[in-house]
Scaffold this active site. Structure first.
Site, short mmCIF file in Angstrom:
data_model
loop_
_atom_site.label_atom_id
_atom_site.label_comp_id
_atom_site.label_asym_id
_atom_site.label_seq_id
_atom_site.Cartn_x
_atom_site.Cartn_y
_atom_site.Cartn_z
N TYR A 153 88.77 25.42 -6.14
CA TYR A 153 89.32 26.78 -5.93
C TYR A 153 90.78 26.83 -6.33
O TYR A 153 91.21 27.67 -7.11
CB TYR A 153 89.16 27.19 -4.45
N PRO B 139 83.18 24.93 14.56
CA PRO B 139 83.23 23.65 13.84
C PRO B 139 84.65 23.35 13.35
O PRO B 139 85.13 23.96 12.40
CB PRO B 139 82.28 23.89 12.65
N THR C 179 98.14 31.95 -4.92
CA THR C 179 98.05 31.33 -3.58
C THR C 179 98.98 30.12 -3.47
O THR C 179 99.29 29.47 -4.48
CB THR C 179 96.60 30.88 -3.30
N ASP C 180 99.35 29.78 -2.24
CA ASP C 180 100.16 28.57 -2.03
C ASP C 180 99.37 27.30 -2.35
O ASP C 180 99.96 26.24 -2.58
CB ASP C 180 100.71 28.51 -0.59
N GLU C 181 98.04 27.42 -2.39
CA GLU C 181 97.22 26.23 -2.63
C GLU C 181 97.42 25.66 -4.03
O GLU C 181 97.03 24.52 -4.30
CB GLU C 181 95.74 26.52 -2.36
N LYS D 90 92.76 28.85 -9.35
CA LYS D 90 93.87 29.79 -9.10
C LYS D 90 95.12 29.35 -9.87
O LYS D 90 95.88 30.18 -10.37
CB LYS D 90 94.18 29.89 -7.60
#
Ligand code: NAD
Length: 325
Positions: free
Chosen positions: A149, A204, A125-127, A153
């Site tokens: 998270y 939200p 992931t880019d995260e 990853k």
């Protein structure tokens, strides 16, 4: 050709599997697909065409070493999607994230080495890069994950690379941006907001809504994964972006419009802890090396996604009820 897809009953994995079984990937029309999925709250067996003659669904855990050692021999390729994938859940408890994302990847790759699997794609992931105020990340950027998270990853991403370097596993890594499309669990921003609006509820919105994400349609992402599987180079990392940066507020406003709702339906909530401000990928490498370009225009993709949730209430109602407890 036999291909094993971990997490193939989840959002992105099942899209990839359905496309492959529908003959959407040239040269893979006759591929036999094994889906290995623990069927957690995020997995849904109805996401895959269960009666398809080329599909086998195995309910099991990527951390189950004995199962993997038994299952993997005879497979030519593995695409590894299985993960705990929701950032907010990792803030409440990171245990399952470390177990599945880190240990599960290591156990899976050990089994791939033992079975002599010829090709592996690890979906990252880019995260893993953290947050970037301006400019875009290339694949050489340092990893500075911020949430549990993202850290899990990043760890699995590095383990994957190590199995290429140490064991000579023919493996590539993809780092993609935020995906959207049908069959995404209603805990994630776009399906949560669509389904809330369809139910007449508020949505939200975290903080000031100015966090920027780069949106990628799940079909474009799946096509990129297939390109990397078939033509990507071993030991290489490929960013996969949608080229479409939007603030969360802008996405929310588009969803309000598509659902015929007004601004009163936005409920501002306290910002997510450690919320990354902006993600942005430089995808020059996958464009130039593999000829990848995203095809689905964001506005059209979003409208089609809203239509899918409107037409498939049965699919998301039960998951939402479960999430509400
Ligand atoms: P998802 O949560 O919808 O699906 C994950 C699947 O993995 C589910 O079917 C679940 O049952 C299965 N799973 C979980 N733990 C397992 C275990 N221990 N053993 C076997 N199966 C298990 O996730 P997704 O959105 O489809 O994401 C797929 C992959 O893509 C993940 O690796 C995720 O980190 C990555 N990714 C997703 C996005 C996104 O926007 N959705 C963006 C970047 C990267």
């Amino acid at each position: 050709m036999r291909i094993l897809v971990t997490g193939g009953a989840g959002f992105i994995g099942s899209h990839y599997v359905r496309t492959m079984l529908a003959g959407g990937y040239p040269g893979y029309e006759q591929a036999r697909v094994t889906v290995l999925d623990k069927l957690t709250y995020a997995g849904n067996r109805d996401n895959v065409p269960l009666g398809h003659p080329l599909l086998e669904l195995v309910e099991g855990d990527v951390c189950d070493r004995d199962l993997l050692r038994e299952l993997l021999p005879g497979h030519d390729a593995v695409v590894h999607f299985a993960a705990e994938s929701h950032v907010d859940r990792s803030l409440a408890s990171a245990d399952a994230f470390i177990r599945t994302n880190v240990q599960g990847t290591q156990v899976l790759l050990d089994a791939c080495v033992a079975a002599g699997v010829a090709r592996v794609v690890h979906v990252s992931t880019d995260e893993v890069y953290g947050s970037i105020p301006e400019g875009s990340w290339t694949e050489e950027w340092p990893l500075l994950p911020n949430s549990p998270y993202a850290a899990s990853k990043a760890a699995s991403d590095l383990i994957a690379r190590a199995y290429w370097r140490t064991h000579g596993l023919d493996l590539s890594i993809t780092r993609c941006s935020n995906n959207f499309g049908p069959h995404q669990h209603p805990e994630k921003l776009i399906p949560l907001f669509i389904t809330n609006l369809l139910e007449g509820e508020q949505v939200p919105l975290y903080g000031d809504g100015l966090n920027v994400r780069e949106w990628l349609h799940v079909d474009d992402h799946s096509r990129a994964i297939q390109l990397v599987l078939t033509r990507g180079r071993a030991g290489e990392i490929y960013n996969v972006g949608g080229g479409n940066e939007q603030t969360n507020l802008a996405v929310t406003e588009r969803l309000l419009e598509l659902c015929g709702a007004d601004h009163a339906r936005i409920r501002r909530v306290a910002d997510r802890k450690g919320h990354d401000l902006r993600y942005s990928l430089d995808e020059t490498k996958i464009r130039e090396e593999l000829g990848y370009t995203p095809r689905i225009e964001f506005g059209q993709g979003l409208a089609d996604t809203v239509a899918w949730y409107r037409d498939n209430v049965h699919w998301w109602k039960a998951s939402k009820e479960q999430a509400r407890g």
